[in-house]
Write an enzyme that holds these catalytic residues in place. Structure first.
Site, mmCIF file in Angstrom:
data_model
loop_
_atom_site.group_PDB
_atom_site.id
_atom_site.type_symbol
_atom_site.label_atom_id
_atom_site.label_comp_id
_atom_site.label_asym_id
_atom_site.label_seq_id
_atom_site.Cartn_x
_atom_site.Cartn_y
_atom_site.Cartn_z
ATOM 1 N N ASP A 8 0.873 -1.180 0.000
ATOM 2 C CA ASP A 8 0.000 0.000 0.000
ATOM 3 C C ASP A 8 0.909 1.229 0.000
ATOM 4 O O ASP A 8 2.134 1.107 -0.134
ATOM 5 C CB ASP A 8 -1.010 -0.049 1.159
ATOM 6 C CG ASP A 8 -0.357 0.152 2.525
ATOM 7 O OD1 ASP A 8 0.882 0.241 2.598
ATOM 8 O OD2 ASP A 8 -1.108 0.206 3.523
ATOM 9 N N CYS A 65 3.175 -3.201 4.001
ATOM 10 C CA CYS A 65 2.298 -2.080 4.372
ATOM 11 C C CYS A 65 2.961 -1.376 5.558
ATOM 12 O O CYS A 65 4.156 -1.551 5.775
ATOM 13 C CB CYS A 65 0.864 -2.548 4.656
ATOM 14 S SG CYS A 65 0.637 -3.597 6.101
ATOM 15 N N THR A 67 2.547 -1.669 8.885
ATOM 16 C CA THR A 67 2.948 -2.616 9.939
ATOM 17 C C THR A 67 3.278 -4.000 9.393
ATOM 18 O O THR A 67 3.889 -4.807 10.092
ATOM 19 C CB THR A 67 1.799 -2.808 10.942
ATOM 20 O OG1 THR A 67 0.662 -3.308 10.214
ATOM 21 C CG2 THR A 67 1.425 -1.507 11.630
ATOM 22 N N HIS A 98 9.940 -24.256 8.097
ATOM 23 C CA HIS A 98 8.893 -24.983 8.828
ATOM 24 C C HIS A 98 7.500 -24.805 8.221
ATOM 25 O O HIS A 98 6.709 -25.731 8.244
ATOM 26 C CB HIS A 98 8.849 -24.524 10.289
ATOM 27 C CG HIS A 98 10.030 -24.978 11.098
ATOM 28 N ND1 HIS A 98 9.994 -25.125 12.460
ATOM 29 C CD2 HIS A 98 11.293 -25.311 10.721
ATOM 30 C CE1 HIS A 98 11.180 -25.540 12.900
ATOM 31 N NE2 HIS A 98 11.996 -25.641 11.855
ATOM 32 N N HIS A 133 6.877 -31.195 8.992
ATOM 33 C CA HIS A 133 6.305 -29.871 8.707
ATOM 34 C C HIS A 133 5.250 -29.953 7.608
ATOM 35 O O HIS A 133 4.281 -29.202 7.615
ATOM 36 C CB HIS A 133 7.413 -28.894 8.318
ATOM 37 C CG HIS A 133 8.472 -28.773 9.374
ATOM 38 N ND1 HIS A 133 8.206 -28.294 10.639
ATOM 39 C CD2 HIS A 133 9.788 -29.120 9.361
ATOM 40 C CE1 HIS A 133 9.316 -28.322 11.358
ATOM 41 N NE2 HIS A 133 10.290 -28.815 10.609
HETATM 42 C C1 RB5 Z 1 -2.064 2.547 6.564
HETATM 43 O O1 RB5 Z 1 -2.098 3.717 7.301
HETATM 44 C C2 RB5 Z 1 -1.841 1.357 7.512
HETATM 45 O O2 RB5 Z 1 -2.984 1.156 8.285
HETATM 46 C C3 RB5 Z 1 -1.492 0.102 6.728
HETATM 47 O O3 RB5 Z 1 -0.377 0.351 5.954
HETATM 48 C C4 RB5 Z 1 -1.140 -1.109 7.562
HETATM 49 O O4 RB5 Z 1 -0.224 -0.792 8.551
HETATM 50 C C5 RB5 Z 1 -2.264 -1.909 8.045
HETATM 51 O O5 RB5 Z 1 -2.093 -2.982 8.653
#
Ligand code: RB5
Length: 149
Positions: A8, A65, A67, A98, A133
């Site tokens: 993203d 993304c 996180t 695994h 596994h």
């Molecule tokens: C975008 O702001 C953020 O929410 C997205 O990139 C991600 O971290 C979601 O899990």
């Protein structure tokens, strides 16, 4: 080896770094978007890359993304996808050895560029160990089948 990439907006800058690295290593890849830092929705790119990997058009996927969490959750809804969120190199090889993970996910807001590149190299070079596994992965596939229409 062919790698499908997606992110993203929050993962876009790190994805560019990863693509430059793959290019330097002569690893074939395709970027399935997003193509800018304009706000967008991570499930759209998780779905594209997830489908490419699940249908075996690509050997592996890399999804980024903010996180790494949302894009991992979304990708894992595609049957056949085993997406692993990694923020360290131990997880990056263990998820291949695994779990036979076929998609690596990372969070740009979590890992720095140097660590992310090490995670990518570790993930792509580690080998699935099979044996006990495989039995566990077969059980994951059974769960998938139980809930697919
Ligand atoms: C975008 O702001 C953020 O929410 C997205 O990139 C991600 O971290 C979601 O899990």
């Amino acid at each position: 080896m062919k790698v499908a990439l997606g992110s993203d907006h929050a993962g876009f800058p790190l994805k560019k770094e990863v693509m430059e690295h793959l290019q330097d290593k002569n690893i074939e890849f395709k970027d399935f978007g997003t193509f800018s830092e304009s706000s967008c929705d991570y499930p759209d790119y998780a779905l594209k890359v997830g489908e490419e990997v699940a249908s075996k058009n690509y050997d592996f996927g890399i999804l980024i993304c903010g996180t790494g969490i949302g894009i991992s959750i979304a990708a894992n809804k595609v049957p056949g996808v085993r997406a692993a969120l990694c923020s360290d190199t131990f997880s990056a090889h263990a998820c291949r050895e695994h779990n036979n993970a076929n998609i690596l996910t990372m969070g740009q807001r979590v890992v720095g560029i140097g660590l992310a590149i090490d995670i990518v190299d570790t993930f792509l070079s580690a080998k699935f160990q099979g044996d006990r596994h495989q039995r566990r992965i077969d059980k994951i596939t059974e769960i998938e089948k139980k809930y697919s229409k």
